[in-house]
Scaffold this motif. Structure first.
Motif, PDB file in Angstrom:
ATOM      1  N   THR A 141       0.831  -1.199   0.000  1.00 18.40           N
ATOM      2  CA  THR A 141       0.000   0.000   0.000  1.00 18.40           C
ATOM      3  C   THR A 141       0.865   1.249   0.000  1.00 18.40           C
ATOM      4  O   THR A 141       1.878   1.320   0.713  1.00 18.40           O
ATOM      5  CB  THR A 141      -0.956   0.023   1.213  1.00 18.40           C
ATOM      6  N   PHE A 186      -8.220  -0.980  -2.103  1.00 21.00           N
ATOM      7  CA  PHE A 186      -8.285  -0.569  -0.703  1.00 21.00           C
ATOM      8  C   PHE A 186      -7.462   0.686  -0.455  1.00 21.00           C
ATOM      9  O   PHE A 186      -7.597   1.335   0.581  1.00 21.00           O
ATOM     10  CB  PHE A 186      -7.850  -1.701   0.234  1.00 21.00           C
ATOM     11  N   ASP A 187      -6.603   1.024  -1.409  1.00 23.65           N
ATOM     12  CA  ASP A 187      -5.769   2.220  -1.329  1.00 23.65           C
ATOM     13  C   ASP A 187      -5.918   2.978  -2.642  1.00 23.65           C
ATOM     14  O   ASP A 187      -5.491   2.498  -3.694  1.00 23.65           O
ATOM     15  CB  ASP A 187      -4.309   1.827  -1.085  1.00 23.65           C
ATOM     16  N   THR A 218     -14.117  -1.813   3.659  1.00 25.58           N
ATOM     17  CA  THR A 218     -13.555  -2.870   4.480  1.00 25.58           C
ATOM     18  C   THR A 218     -14.437  -3.322   5.637  1.00 25.58           C
ATOM     19  O   THR A 218     -14.301  -4.451   6.111  1.00 25.58           O
ATOM     20  CB  THR A 218     -12.186  -2.433   5.043  1.00 25.58           C
ATOM     21  N   THR A 224     -12.962   2.814   2.775  1.00 25.08           N
ATOM     22  CA  THR A 224     -11.894   1.956   2.286  1.00 25.08           C
ATOM     23  C   THR A 224     -10.822   1.855   3.362  1.00 25.08           C
ATOM     24  O   THR A 224     -10.828   2.609   4.339  1.00 25.08           O
ATOM     25  CB  THR A 224     -11.268   2.530   1.007  1.00 25.08           C
ATOM     26  N   LEU A 225      -9.864   0.946   3.182  1.00 26.91           N
ATOM     27  CA  LEU A 225      -8.798   0.799   4.167  1.00 26.91           C
ATOM     28  C   LEU A 225      -8.002   2.087   4.322  1.00 26.91           C
ATOM     29  O   LEU A 225      -7.560   2.426   5.431  1.00 26.91           O
ATOM     30  CB  LEU A 225      -7.868  -0.348   3.770  1.00 26.91           C
ATOM     31  N   SER A 226      -7.831   2.829   3.228  1.00 25.94           N
ATOM     32  CA  SER A 226      -7.111   4.099   3.306  1.00 25.94           C
ATOM     33  C   SER A 226      -7.995   5.238   3.789  1.00 25.94           C
ATOM     34  O   SER A 226      -7.544   6.388   3.835  1.00 25.94           O
ATOM     35  CB  SER A 226      -6.452   4.436   1.961  1.00 25.94           C
TER      36      SER A 226
END
Length: 354
Positions: A141, A186-187, A218, A224-226
């Motif tokens: 990432t 996700f990033d 997520t 999102t993960l970011s």
């Protein structure tokens, strides 16, 4: 058909009906209970790294399995099937010591899918089949440090991610895909590197192909993960003018719905969704039955939220068959005309009317 004709047919089909993507590949490959030797084949028999679980490698060592999976998903009613290249970048394949095989993985993965798709198009010319070049997020990432003690550290640079995606996209194009699918994002910075890699192919003389961008929310936070919300994610990638945008993975359809609804409200392009077959149980298995997944996606379709549907983790040809049957004849979501405005994003969206 030529590729230009296939792209025109893809756009025409999207105007006429809700398109159906294939389902999971991992679960279908796991059912084969393949050995280390199956993954290695003759070409990699003496390779120094274990290869079991490197599903992309089956493109080169068990192409019969890859072709069969494309075939069963097209037979189940899928309009679009993804190449088996989710991890076919030098970054992801470094875990297996197979960076040198990446070009062949993508070219051959696209070629196999193209051959099966063309067979089905010839068999059912009223329902042409299409190939999406699958581009996964890699296992690195750009926005988040893997070291909690050093927030500024990155395990990979933007230039390295861009170079990996550039090699993959070029090879997928050479192999004959009809569109690119940047998926399980996700990033968003990783995604932007992939977008630039794809767009830069045009400067090399490659024919522009439709671009589908699919992020992943997520958890129930809706980010999102970011850290981006659904609308912020769209604002971040809208400049690419994608053929479609949406979400996949992480959640089942019941939990994904509000985030798809958010995209459907703001995205002035096609909206796509392919959720998991529910959430995994304690053993990591997916228990949602095909008719349950299809019921959710039918409701989304009838509510005017989607233009493309399919399945991610845990879904099978039966899930896709039920889904294709349930959305058949349902009018695709109408793309909204949004007023001109300045739209920016960090973790949250920002909009200033013109």
């Amino acid at each position: 058909m030529t590729r230009t004709e296939r792209i025109a047919a893809l756009h025409a089909a999207a105007r006429e009906r809700i398109l159906v993507l294939d389902g999971a590949w991992g679960v279908m490959i796991q059912r084969r209970e393949l050995s280390e030797e199956d993954f290695r084949g003759d070409r990699f028999a003496d390779h120094g790294h274990p290869q079991k679980g490197n599903n992309d490698l089956l493109i080169l060592t068990r192409p019969d399995i890859v072709a069969e999976l494309h075939d069963v998903y097209y037979a189940a009613g899928a309009d679009i099937s993804e190449t088996n290249t989710f991890s076919a970048t030098t970054i992801a394949q470094a875990d297996y010591g197979l960076e040198d095989a990446v070009h062949d993985l993508n070219v051959e993965g696209a070629r196999i899918a193209r051959q099966v798709a063309d067979h089905w198009t010839a068999k059912e010319p009223h329902k042409p089949r299409f190939v999406a070049g699958a581009i996964g997020p890699t296992n690195r990432t750009l926005s988040i440090s893997p070291d909690v003690n050093d927030p500024g550290y990155r395990a990979v640079s933007y230039d390295e991610v861009y170079a990996a995606y550039s090699q993959q996209a070029r090879a997928l194009h050479q192999g004959g895909v009809d569109l690119f699918l940047i998926e399980t994002v996700f990033d968003t910075l990783n995604c932007k590197a992939a977008i630039k890699a794809i767009k830069d192919l045009e400067d090399e003389g490659y024919e522009p192909l439709p671009l589908w961008i699919s992020g992943t929310i997520t958890d129930r936070s809706g980010r999102t993960l970011s850290g981006q919300t659904a609308e912020a994610f769209w604002n971040s990638v809208r400049h690419a003018r994608p053929f479609a945008v949406g979400f996949n993975c992480a959640l089942g359809a019941d939990l994904m719905r509000p985030f798809i609804a958010d995209l459907a409200r703001v995205a002035d392009t096609l909206v796509a969704a392919y959720p998991n077959a529910g959430l995994p149980n304690a053993m990591g298995q997916y228990d949602e039955e095909p008719h349950e997944t299809a019921h959710h996606l039918e409701e989304w379709a009838k509510s005017g939220l989607v233009n493309i549907v399919g399945g991610c983790c845990g879904t099978t040809p039966d899930h896709i068959r039920h889904t294709a049957q349930e959305v058949a004849g349902v009018t695709p979501r109408e793309i909204p005309e949004r007023p001109v405005a300045l739209r920016l994003s960090g973790l949250e969206p920002f909009e200033a009317p013109a």
